[in-house]
Design a protein around this motif. Structure first.
Motif, PDB file in Angstrom:
ATOM      1  N   GLY A  47       0.837  -1.188   0.000  1.00  0.00           N
ATOM      2  CA  GLY A  47       0.000   0.000   0.000  1.00  0.00           C
ATOM      3  C   GLY A  47       0.875   1.241   0.000  1.00  0.00           C
ATOM      4  N   VAL A  48       0.465   2.278  -0.708  1.00  0.00           N
ATOM      5  CA  VAL A  48       1.196   3.552  -0.735  1.00  0.00           C
ATOM      6  C   VAL A  48       0.871   4.329   0.526  1.00  0.00           C
ATOM      7  N   LEU A  49       1.900   4.747   1.245  1.00  0.00           N
ATOM      8  CA  LEU A  49       1.699   5.448   2.506  1.00  0.00           C
ATOM      9  C   LEU A  49       1.179   6.869   2.289  1.00  0.00           C
ATOM     10  N   ASP A  50       0.303   7.282   3.170  1.00  0.00           N
ATOM     11  CA  ASP A  50      -0.218   8.651   3.162  1.00  0.00           C
ATOM     12  C   ASP A  50       0.916   9.599   3.550  1.00  0.00           C
ATOM     13  N   GLU A  51       1.171  10.626   2.751  1.00  0.00           N
ATOM     14  CA  GLU A  51       2.275  11.550   3.010  1.00  0.00           C
ATOM     15  C   GLU A  51       2.079  12.350   4.290  1.00  0.00           C
ATOM     16  N   THR A  52       0.843  12.591   4.683  1.00  0.00           N
ATOM     17  CA  THR A  52       0.573  13.385   5.882  1.00  0.00           C
ATOM     18  C   THR A  52       0.413  12.526   7.138  1.00  0.00           C
ATOM     19  N   ASN A  53       0.209  11.223   6.959  1.00  0.00           N
ATOM     20  CA  ASN A  53       0.046  10.314   8.094  1.00  0.00           C
ATOM     21  C   ASN A  53       0.549   8.940   7.683  1.00  0.00           C
ATOM     22  N   GLU A  54       1.815   8.654   7.974  1.00  0.00           N
ATOM     23  CA  GLU A  54       2.444   7.416   7.517  1.00  0.00           C
ATOM     24  C   GLU A  54       1.965   6.179   8.265  1.00  0.00           C
ATOM     25  N   LEU A  55       1.043   6.348   9.189  1.00  0.00           N
ATOM     26  CA  LEU A  55       0.498   5.193   9.896  1.00  0.00           C
ATOM     27  C   LEU A  55      -0.638   4.551   9.120  1.00  0.00           C
ATOM     28  N   THR A  56      -0.949   5.079   7.946  1.00  0.00           N
ATOM     29  CA  THR A  56      -2.010   4.501   7.126  1.00  0.00           C
ATOM     30  C   THR A  56      -1.664   4.653   5.655  1.00  0.00           C
ATOM     31  N   ILE A  57      -2.353   3.888   4.814  1.00  0.00           N
ATOM     32  CA  ILE A  57      -2.134   3.939   3.368  1.00  0.00           C
ATOM     33  C   ILE A  57      -3.254   4.728   2.702  1.00  0.00           C
ATOM     34  N   VAL A  58      -2.989   5.181   1.477  1.00  0.00           N
ATOM     35  CA  VAL A  58      -3.976   6.008   0.779  1.00  0.00           C
ATOM     36  C   VAL A  58      -5.095   5.163   0.185  1.00  0.00           C
ATOM     37  N   GLN A  59      -4.813   3.885  -0.114  1.00  0.00           N
ATOM     38  CA  GLN A  59      -5.847   3.025  -0.665  1.00  0.00           C
ATOM     39  C   GLN A  59      -6.870   2.647   0.405  1.00  0.00           C
ATOM     40  N   ALA A  60      -8.060   2.291  -0.047  1.00  0.00           N
ATOM     41  CA  ALA A  60      -9.091   1.847   0.888  1.00  0.00           C
ATOM     42  C   ALA A  60      -8.712   0.530   1.537  1.00  0.00           C
ATOM     43  N   SER A  61      -7.887  -0.265   0.832  1.00  0.00           N
ATOM     44  CA  SER A  61      -7.479  -1.572   1.325  1.00  0.00           C
ATOM     45  C   SER A  61      -6.132  -1.920   0.713  1.00  0.00           C
ATOM     46  N   PRO A  62      -5.278  -2.689   1.392  1.00  0.00           N
ATOM     47  CA  PRO A  62      -4.005  -3.102   0.804  1.00  0.00           C
ATOM     48  C   PRO A  62      -4.210  -3.853  -0.510  1.00  0.00           C
ATOM     49  N   GLU A  63      -3.302  -3.656  -1.444  1.00  0.00           N
ATOM     50  CA  GLU A  63      -3.390  -4.272  -2.771  1.00  0.00           C
ATOM     51  C   GLU A  63      -2.634  -5.592  -2.787  1.00  0.00           C
ATOM     52  N   ARG A  64      -3.273  -6.636  -3.300  1.00  0.00           N
ATOM     53  CA  ARG A  64      -2.647  -7.966  -3.374  1.00  0.00           C
ATOM     54  C   ARG A  64      -1.957  -8.136  -4.722  1.00  0.00           C
ATOM     55  N   VAL A  65      -0.745  -8.696  -4.698  1.00  0.00           N
ATOM     56  CA  VAL A  65      -0.065  -9.135  -5.915  1.00  0.00           C
ATOM     57  C   VAL A  65       0.078 -10.642  -5.806  1.00  0.00           C
ATOM     58  N   LYS A  66      -0.565 -11.369  -6.688  1.00  0.00           N
ATOM     59  CA  LYS A  66      -0.573 -12.824  -6.613  1.00  0.00           C
ATOM     60  C   LYS A  66       0.706 -13.435  -7.205  1.00  0.00           C
ATOM     61  N   THR A  68      13.512  11.859 -13.659  1.00  0.00           N
ATOM     62  CA  THR A  68      12.881  12.612 -12.568  1.00  0.00           C
ATOM     63  C   THR A  68      11.886  11.770 -11.765  1.00  0.00           C
ATOM     64  N   ASP A  69      11.791  10.479 -12.065  1.00  0.00           N
ATOM     65  CA  ASP A  69      10.858   9.612 -11.341  1.00  0.00           C
ATOM     66  C   ASP A  69      11.195   9.577  -9.854  1.00  0.00           C
ATOM     67  N   ASN A  70      10.176   9.631  -9.029  1.00  0.00           N
ATOM     68  CA  ASN A  70      10.361   9.564  -7.584  1.00  0.00           C
ATOM     69  C   ASN A  70       9.306   8.628  -6.997  1.00  0.00           C
ATOM     70  N   PRO A  71       9.665   7.372  -6.764  1.00  0.00           N
ATOM     71  CA  PRO A  71       8.669   6.410  -6.284  1.00  0.00           C
ATOM     72  C   PRO A  71       8.137   6.789  -4.914  1.00  0.00           C
ATOM     73  N   PRO A  72       6.890   6.446  -4.622  1.00  0.00           N
ATOM     74  CA  PRO A  72       6.306   6.779  -3.319  1.00  0.00           C
ATOM     75  C   PRO A  72       6.799   5.822  -2.236  1.00  0.00           C
ATOM     76  N   TYR A  73       6.636   6.235  -1.004  1.00  0.00           N
ATOM     77  CA  TYR A  73       6.882   5.316   0.107  1.00  0.00           C
ATOM     78  C   TYR A  73       5.734   4.316   0.176  1.00  0.00           C
ATOM     79  N   VAL A  74       6.094   3.050   0.340  1.00  0.00           N
ATOM     80  CA  VAL A  74       5.076   2.001   0.422  1.00  0.00           C
ATOM     81  C   VAL A  74       5.329   1.140   1.656  1.00  0.00           C
ATOM     82  N   ALA A  75       4.292   0.443   2.077  1.00  0.00           N
ATOM     83  CA  ALA A  75       4.388  -0.563   3.133  1.00  0.00           C
ATOM     84  C   ALA A  75       4.010  -1.908   2.529  1.00  0.00           C
TER      85      ALA A  75
END
Length: 210
Positions: free
Chosen positions: A19-38, A103-110
């Protein structure tokens, strides 16, 4: 009384989520739910640590540990382009093209994944905060026999505040016996700030006739 020790070895990996971390609150992700990669095939988590020596009187006077970032390397049967675009922060055109650039800058993820055992028990591993690196791209000509390719990708994870711990952490572990989910549920809340995604794929509705 002797402590009960677990000597069960890992025999598989499963359930990779990110999940991509919320920039203003890193204790949660921006998605409604964590994304699964099978179809996770392999994953290696390597903490970076070394011993630092202090000398005096021509000998070692003191030892200390120096901890660096955690290196992660994963291999998937296939890493879908949608997930690749998200974790690498790639720009996409309205026509559907996406690209790499200087110039790519990947987001912080959990991330969270499961290490499975033959008796049905699971060790869960959580990675609170990190960034993925652009993977190599290669392909091989098809020959007489079919050989499946795989997608590998690497990342570096760092310390982050995690609820329940007094110090920031870079890797979190939890263990569930077969049929149990308490540690899994606690880890998902700690890493993503969201509950474990409910599996609705097997939900059915039965209609009883009058």
């Amino acid at each position: 009384m002797a402590e009960n020790k677990n000597y069960k070895a890992t025999t598989g990996v499963d359930e990779y989520y990110y999940g991509v971390l919320d920039e203003t609150n890193e204790l949660t992700i921006v998605q409604a739910s964590p994304e699964r990669v099978k179809f996770l095939q392999e994953i290696t988590v390597t903490p970076s640590q070394e011993i630092v020596r202090g000398y005096g009187d021509n000998k070692v006077a003191e030892l200390a540990t120096s901890n660096g970032p955690v290196e992660v390397e994963g291999a998937f049967h296939k890493l879908p382009s949608q997930d690749r675009q998200t974790i690498l922060g790639l720009e996409k055109t309205t026509g559907g093209l996406y690209a790499y650039g200087s110039t790519d800058n990947p987001p912080y993820v959990a991330s969270v994944f499961a290490k499975t055992h033959e008796d049905g028990s699971i060790e869960w591993v959580g990675l609170p905060k990190g960034k993925f690196l652009k993977p190599e791209s290669s392909a091989t000509s098809k020959q007489d026999t079919v050989e499946f390719g795989s997608d590998s990708i690497t990342a570096e994870f760092m310390d982050r505040e995690v609820p329940g711990f007094t110090e920031e952490k870079s890797v979190i572990f939890g263990y569930d016996e077969k049929g149990e989910t308490a540690q899994r549920d606690e880890l998902f809340q700690a890493i993503f700030g969201k509950p474990y995604p409910a599996d609705t794929s097997t939900t059915t509705t039965t209609t009883t006739g009058a």
